[in-house]
Design an enzyme around this catalytic site. Structure first.
Site, PDB file in Angstrom:
ATOM      1  N   LYS A 273      39.263  20.912  18.798  1.00 17.42           N
ATOM      2  CA  LYS A 273      40.455  21.701  18.602  1.00 17.42           C
ATOM      3  C   LYS A 273      40.418  22.490  17.509  1.00 17.42           C
ATOM      4  O   LYS A 273      40.512  21.780  16.453  1.00 17.42           O
ATOM      5  CB  LYS A 273      41.593  20.314  18.230  1.00 17.42           C
ATOM      6  CG  LYS A 273      42.952  20.627  18.903  1.00 17.42           C
ATOM      7  CD  LYS A 273      43.600  21.762  18.085  1.00 17.42           C
ATOM      8  CE  LYS A 273      44.202  21.125  16.877  1.00 17.42           C
ATOM      9  NZ  LYS A 273      44.613  22.302  15.921  1.00 17.42           N
TER      10      LYS A 273
ATOM     11  N   GLU B 207      35.848  14.117   6.589  1.00 15.40           N
ATOM     12  CA  GLU B 207      35.538  15.030   5.375  1.00 15.40           C
ATOM     13  C   GLU B 207      36.890  15.798   4.880  1.00 15.40           C
ATOM     14  O   GLU B 207      37.419  16.621   5.568  1.00 15.40           O
ATOM     15  CB  GLU B 207      34.294  16.198   5.822  1.00 15.40           C
ATOM     16  CG  GLU B 207      33.831  16.551   4.276  1.00 15.40           C
ATOM     17  CD  GLU B 207      34.238  17.864   4.262  1.00 15.40           C
ATOM     18  OE1 GLU B 207      34.889  18.029   3.075  1.00 15.40           O
ATOM     19  OE2 GLU B 207      33.786  18.724   4.659  1.00 15.40           O
TER      20      GLU B 207
ATOM     21  N   CYS C 214      36.943  23.359   0.451  1.00 11.49           N
ATOM     22  CA  CYS C 214      37.244  21.989  -0.161  1.00 11.49           C
ATOM     23  C   CYS C 214      36.314  21.528  -1.302  1.00 11.49           C
ATOM     24  O   CYS C 214      36.586  20.575  -1.985  1.00 11.49           O
ATOM     25  CB  CYS C 214      37.076  20.941   1.087  1.00 11.49           C
ATOM     26  SG  CYS C 214      35.339  20.498   1.828  1.00 11.49           S
TER      27      CYS C 214
ATOM     28  N   GLU D  28      45.525  18.803  -4.650  1.00  9.37           N
ATOM     29  CA  GLU D  28      44.507  19.730  -4.003  1.00  9.37           C
ATOM     30  C   GLU D  28      45.567  20.931  -3.698  1.00  9.37           C
ATOM     31  O   GLU D  28      46.535  20.738  -2.919  1.00  9.37           O
ATOM     32  CB  GLU D  28      43.942  19.342  -2.689  1.00  9.37           C
ATOM     33  CG  GLU D  28      43.018  20.438  -2.263  1.00  9.37           C
ATOM     34  CD  GLU D  28      42.507  19.980  -0.898  1.00  9.37           C
ATOM     35  OE1 GLU D  28      43.225  19.584   0.266  1.00  9.37           O
ATOM     36  OE2 GLU D  28      41.104  20.122  -0.803  1.00  9.37           O
TER      37      GLU D  28
HETATM   38  N1  LIG Z   1      38.401  21.031   4.321  1.00  7.62           N
HETATM   39  C1  LIG Z   1      39.507  20.781   3.567  1.00  7.62           C
HETATM   40  O1  LIG Z   1      39.360  19.890   3.015  1.00  7.62           O
HETATM   41  C2  LIG Z   1      40.734  21.288   4.133  1.00  7.62           C
HETATM   42  C3  LIG Z   1      41.888  21.080   3.617  1.00  7.62           C
HETATM   43  N2  LIG Z   1      43.085  21.717   3.775  1.00  7.62           N
HETATM   44  C4  LIG Z   1      44.131  21.374   3.040  1.00  7.62           C
HETATM   45  O2  LIG Z   1      45.035  20.970   4.025  1.00  7.62           O
HETATM   46  C5  LIG Z   1      46.683  21.624   3.740  1.00  7.62           C
HETATM   47  C6  LIG Z   1      47.199  21.769   5.154  1.00  7.62           C
HETATM   48  O3  LIG Z   1      46.262  22.473   5.898  1.00  7.62           O
HETATM   49  P1  LIG Z   1      46.415  22.293   7.310  1.00  7.62           P
HETATM   50  O4  LIG Z   1      45.543  23.185   8.271  1.00  7.62           O
HETATM   51  O5  LIG Z   1      47.776  22.082   7.788  1.00  7.62           O
HETATM   52  O6  LIG Z   1      45.303  20.936   7.381  1.00  7.62           O
HETATM   53  P2  LIG Z   1      45.469  19.837   8.180  1.00  7.62           P
HETATM   54  O7  LIG Z   1      44.584  18.834   7.761  1.00  7.62           O
HETATM   55  O8  LIG Z   1      46.729  19.423   8.628  1.00  7.62           O
HETATM   56  O9  LIG Z   1      44.766  20.365   9.851  1.00  7.62           O
HETATM   57  C7  LIG Z   1      43.340  20.207  10.163  1.00  7.62           C
HETATM   58  C8  LIG Z   1      43.270  20.371  11.645  1.00  7.62           C
HETATM   59  O10 LIG Z   1      43.998  18.865  11.843  1.00  7.62           O
HETATM   60  C9  LIG Z   1      44.765  19.314  12.955  1.00  7.62           C
HETATM   61  N3  LIG Z   1      45.794  18.109  12.942  1.00  7.62           N
HETATM   62  C10 LIG Z   1      46.925  18.085  11.923  1.00  7.62           C
HETATM   63  N4  LIG Z   1      47.497  17.000  12.195  1.00  7.62           N
HETATM   64  C11 LIG Z   1      46.963  16.158  13.075  1.00  7.62           C
HETATM   65  C12 LIG Z   1      47.082  15.018  13.677  1.00  7.62           C
HETATM   66  N5  LIG Z   1      48.089  14.144  13.335  1.00  7.62           N
HETATM   67  N6  LIG Z   1      46.560  14.343  14.660  1.00  7.62           N
HETATM   68  C13 LIG Z   1      45.199  15.382  15.201  1.00  7.62           C
HETATM   69  N7  LIG Z   1      44.983  16.506  14.519  1.00  7.62           N
HETATM   70  C14 LIG Z   1      45.798  17.173  13.449  1.00  7.62           C
HETATM   71  C15 LIG Z   1      45.395  20.609  12.680  1.00  7.62           C
HETATM   72  O11 LIG Z   1      45.905  21.118  13.853  1.00  7.62           O
HETATM   73  C16 LIG Z   1      44.083  21.305  12.307  1.00  7.62           C
HETATM   74  O12 LIG Z   1      43.348  21.636  13.449  1.00  7.62           O
HETATM   75  C17 LIG Z   1      45.980  22.795   2.988  1.00  7.62           C
HETATM   76  O13 LIG Z   1      46.875  23.390   2.323  1.00  7.62           O
HETATM   77  C18 LIG Z   1      44.751  22.348   2.349  1.00  7.62           C
HETATM   78  O14 LIG Z   1      45.296  21.925   1.063  1.00  7.62           O
HETATM   79  C19 LIG Z   1      43.127  22.650   4.970  1.00  7.62           C
HETATM   80  C20 LIG Z   1      42.144  22.993   5.677  1.00  7.62           C
HETATM   81  C21 LIG Z   1      40.774  22.380   5.205  1.00  7.62           C
HETATM   82  O1  LIG Z   2      29.056  22.117   5.394  1.00  7.75           O
HETATM   83  C1  LIG Z   2      29.071  22.923   4.648  1.00  7.75           C
HETATM   84  O2  LIG Z   2      28.265  23.409   3.989  1.00  7.75           O
HETATM   85  C2  LIG Z   2      30.533  23.409   3.929  1.00  7.75           C
HETATM   86  C3  LIG Z   2      31.548  22.663   4.244  1.00  7.75           C
HETATM   87  C4  LIG Z   2      32.825  22.939   3.414  1.00  7.75           C
HETATM   88  C5  LIG Z   2      33.976  22.295   3.815  1.00  7.75           C
HETATM   89  O3  LIG Z   2      33.812  21.116   4.304  1.00  7.75           O
HETATM   90  C6  LIG Z   2      35.208  22.824   3.534  1.00  7.75           C
HETATM   91  O4  LIG Z   2      35.506  23.825   2.819  1.00  7.75           O
HETATM   92  O5  LIG Z   2      36.268  22.222   4.055  1.00  7.75           O
END
Ligand SMILES: NC(=O)C1=CN([C@@H]2O[C@H](COP(=O)(O)OP(=O)(O)OC[C@H]3O[C@@H](n4cnc5c(N)ncnc54)[C@H](O)[C@@H]3O)[C@@H](O)[C@H]2O)C=CC1
Ligand SMILES: O=C(O)/C=C/C=C(\O)C(=O)O
Length: 484
Positions: free
Chosen positions: A176, A252, A286, A388
């Site tokens: 997804k 993660e 992240c 964050e």
């Molecule tokens: N790698 C990381 O640590 C990331 C952190 N973020 C943080 O999260 C905040 C929100 O971004 P989003 O894209 O909305 O992140 P999110 O964590 O809500 O979404 C990531 C994925 O999870 C799915 N998802 C959301 N709620 C779900 C649920 N209840 N069950 C199953 N799947 C679900 C979303 O559709 C998307 O594919 C950002 O502002 C940022 O601060 C966002 C993206 C990556």
């Molecule tokens: O696997 C990597 O090299 C990088 C990971 C980075 C994330 O998980 C992120 O920015 O969300």
């Protein structure tokens, strides 16, 4: 208009329920995404289970590894298409996607194909109570159908980081992608068909989280394990869904990572390193650094140098030559980041640079660009230091002693990554061991060896992926004891 279809059992499937995909650089609609509902999730789970019982389930590890190498080769052959798709979805600089996102997308398949072929399992010989002999050995089998829930910041890289090992271990996957970045996961479906990955092994369902494909996948009893990268709160919701049926999760999650710069650091390298860790991918990594602690003797000089670097970043769309800072992913995320910019001022920050929206020409005035921003002077309790933000910004504070730097860095619920800058090996070892994180870089940042453990401590995750650690999640280990 581009249509992003679901990929179920080897076929591209429209659903009639669509939502818009907009380009981050100018907010123009660039595609319609077909949202999957419960019926599509049921169909994908059934196809994934059938594939486990079919040719894929019977395939030798050597043949699986050959097919995954072919997937990587095909991504590289279609490099420009993947690059264009990723740039359109994210708006990130061309140089970033072409050097990191797409090459890693291909490498994730090759590395795990080779690891699965070459890593042995354990074996022990023992003496039985009656003086005989028994040997035990471990055998790995796939976990089953894996739900792969992905974020939007490094779409192909993070998705294949999970799909590569999952398939190498013989599982089937239902991906997804984030609703913000549907393109590369969909394109990968074409690659899977082209190289002969059997139907139902790799599937893609589009949609949102709650009440949509994300929730339907994670709640489905036919899903045997869930791997997720994204926000910590979303991880909590997915964990609750996975509790039904006691299904394993690998998470993660978010971070509020510290950068620690000692006075003995190579100054220019430290400034360049923190510039990358704070601003790369417009701060949407992240692992990025949003809290910087600098030893007092070099504090003022460091703040000035980082300011100069931030102000020299060229802001613009992917194709602009020399661009260093693209847009944020969406209008919603821009509002969130600007909300923190406002809070910083309300809470008494000194704005060293940035703090607003840059003047952009023409259509880019509608894009989701924000200024790279540096603050000083906030108390450690301020929201921009605790939460964050996921934008191109950081707060810089001085410290005096090593103990103080460690305490400041650890004073967070998160525990993902740290970057430490010093030329003293003793300091580096002590600090790296004392910091409560899953990943600690010394005199570097985002330097990756895919054989190593990757993941977060505290609220930043559950489990580790990478190298053999991925095999721990994506397989069941069975012990077989033979009395000789
Ligand atoms: N790698 C990381 O640590 C990331 C952190 N973020 C943080 O999260 C905040 C929100 O971004 P989003 O894209 O909305 O992140 P999110 O964590 O809500 O979404 C990531 C994925 O999870 C799915 N998802 C959301 N709620 C779900 C649920 N209840 N069950 C199953 N799947 C679900 C979303 O559709 C998307 O594919 C950002 O502002 C940022 O601060 C966002 C993206 C990556
Ligand atoms: O696997 C990597 O090299 C990088 C990971 C980075 C994330 O998980 C992120 O920015 O969300």
């Amino acid at each position: 208009m581009k249509q992003f279809l679901n990929f179920i059992n080897g076929e591209f499937v429209a659903t009639g329920r669509t939502f818009e995909k907009r380009a981050p650089a100018n907010n123009q609609v660039i595609g319609q995404v077909h949202e999957a509902g419960q019926a599509e999730v049921d169909a994908a789970v059934a196809a994934g289970r059938a594939a486990l019982k079919g040719e894929w389930g019977r395939m030798s590890v050597v043949r699986r590894a050959e097919l995954l190498h072919a997937v990587a080769d095909e991504i590289n052959r279609r490099f420009d298409e993947f690059l264009a798709a990723e740039l359109a979805d994210t708006g990130k600089p061309h140089s970033l996607a072409s050097h990191i996102d797409i090459p890693r997308g291909a490498a994730n398949f090759k590395v795990f194909a080779d690891i699965v072929k070459n890593v042995p399992t354990e074996s022990f010989q023992m003496t039985t109570p009656d003086g005989g002999t028994a040997i035990s050995y471990a055998a790995r089998s796939p976990l089953g159908v894996i739900g792969v829930i992905c974020p939007w910041n490094l779409p192909l890289l993070l998705m294949t980081w999970k799909v590569g090992p999952a398939l190498a271990c013989g599982n089937t996957v239902i991906v997804k992608p984030s609703e913000e970045t549907p393109a590369t996961a969909t394109l990968l479906g074409e690659v899977m068909n082209a190289v002969g990955i059997p139907k139902g092994v790799y599937q893609v369902l589009h949609g949102f989280g709650p009440g949509s494909a994300g929730e339907f996948i994670t709640r489905h009893p036919g899903i045997n394990g869930i791997t997720f990268t994204g926000e910590t709160r979303t991880g909590e919701a997915i964990m609750a869904a996975a509790a039904k049926g006691v299904r394993p999760v690998s998470f993660e999650l978010g971070g509020k990572n510290a950068g620690i710069v000692f006075a003995d650091a190579d100054f220019d390298k430290a400034v360049a390193g923190i510039t990358r860790s704070a601003f790369e991918n417009c701060g949407q990594v992240c692992l990025g650094t949003e809290r910087v602690y600098v030893q007092r003797p070099i504090f003022e000089k460091f703040v000035q140098a980082l300011k100069d670097k931030a102000e020299s970043l060229k802001i613009g769309p992917s194709e602009l030559p020399g661009v260093g800072l693209g847009p944020l992913i969406s209008a919603e995320h821009k509002a969130k980041v600007l909300g923190y910019y406002a809070q910083a001022v309300e809470q008494g920050a000194t704005v060293v640079t940035g703090g607003g929206v840059p003047d952009m020409p023409g259509e880019y005035a509608q894009g989701h660009f924000v200024q790279p921003t540096i603050w000083t002077g906030l108390p450690e309790t301020a929201s921009v230091i605790r939460e964050e933000i996921f934008g191109p910004c950081c707060h810089i504070a001085p410290f005096d002693t090593e103990e103080e730097a460690i305490a400041l860095a650890n004073a967070t619920d998160y525990g993902l990554a740290t970057t430490v800058w010093t030329q003293n090996l003793g300091t580096a070892h002590r600090v790296a061991n004392a910091i409560e994180v899953g990943l600690c870089w010394v005199n570097s940042w985002f330097l990756r060896d895919l054989r190593t453990a990757f993941g977060g401590a505290k609220a930043s995750g559950i489990g580790r992926e990478g190298g053999v650690h991925s095999l721990e999640f994506y397989t069941e280990t069975k012990n077989i004891m033979i009395r000789l």
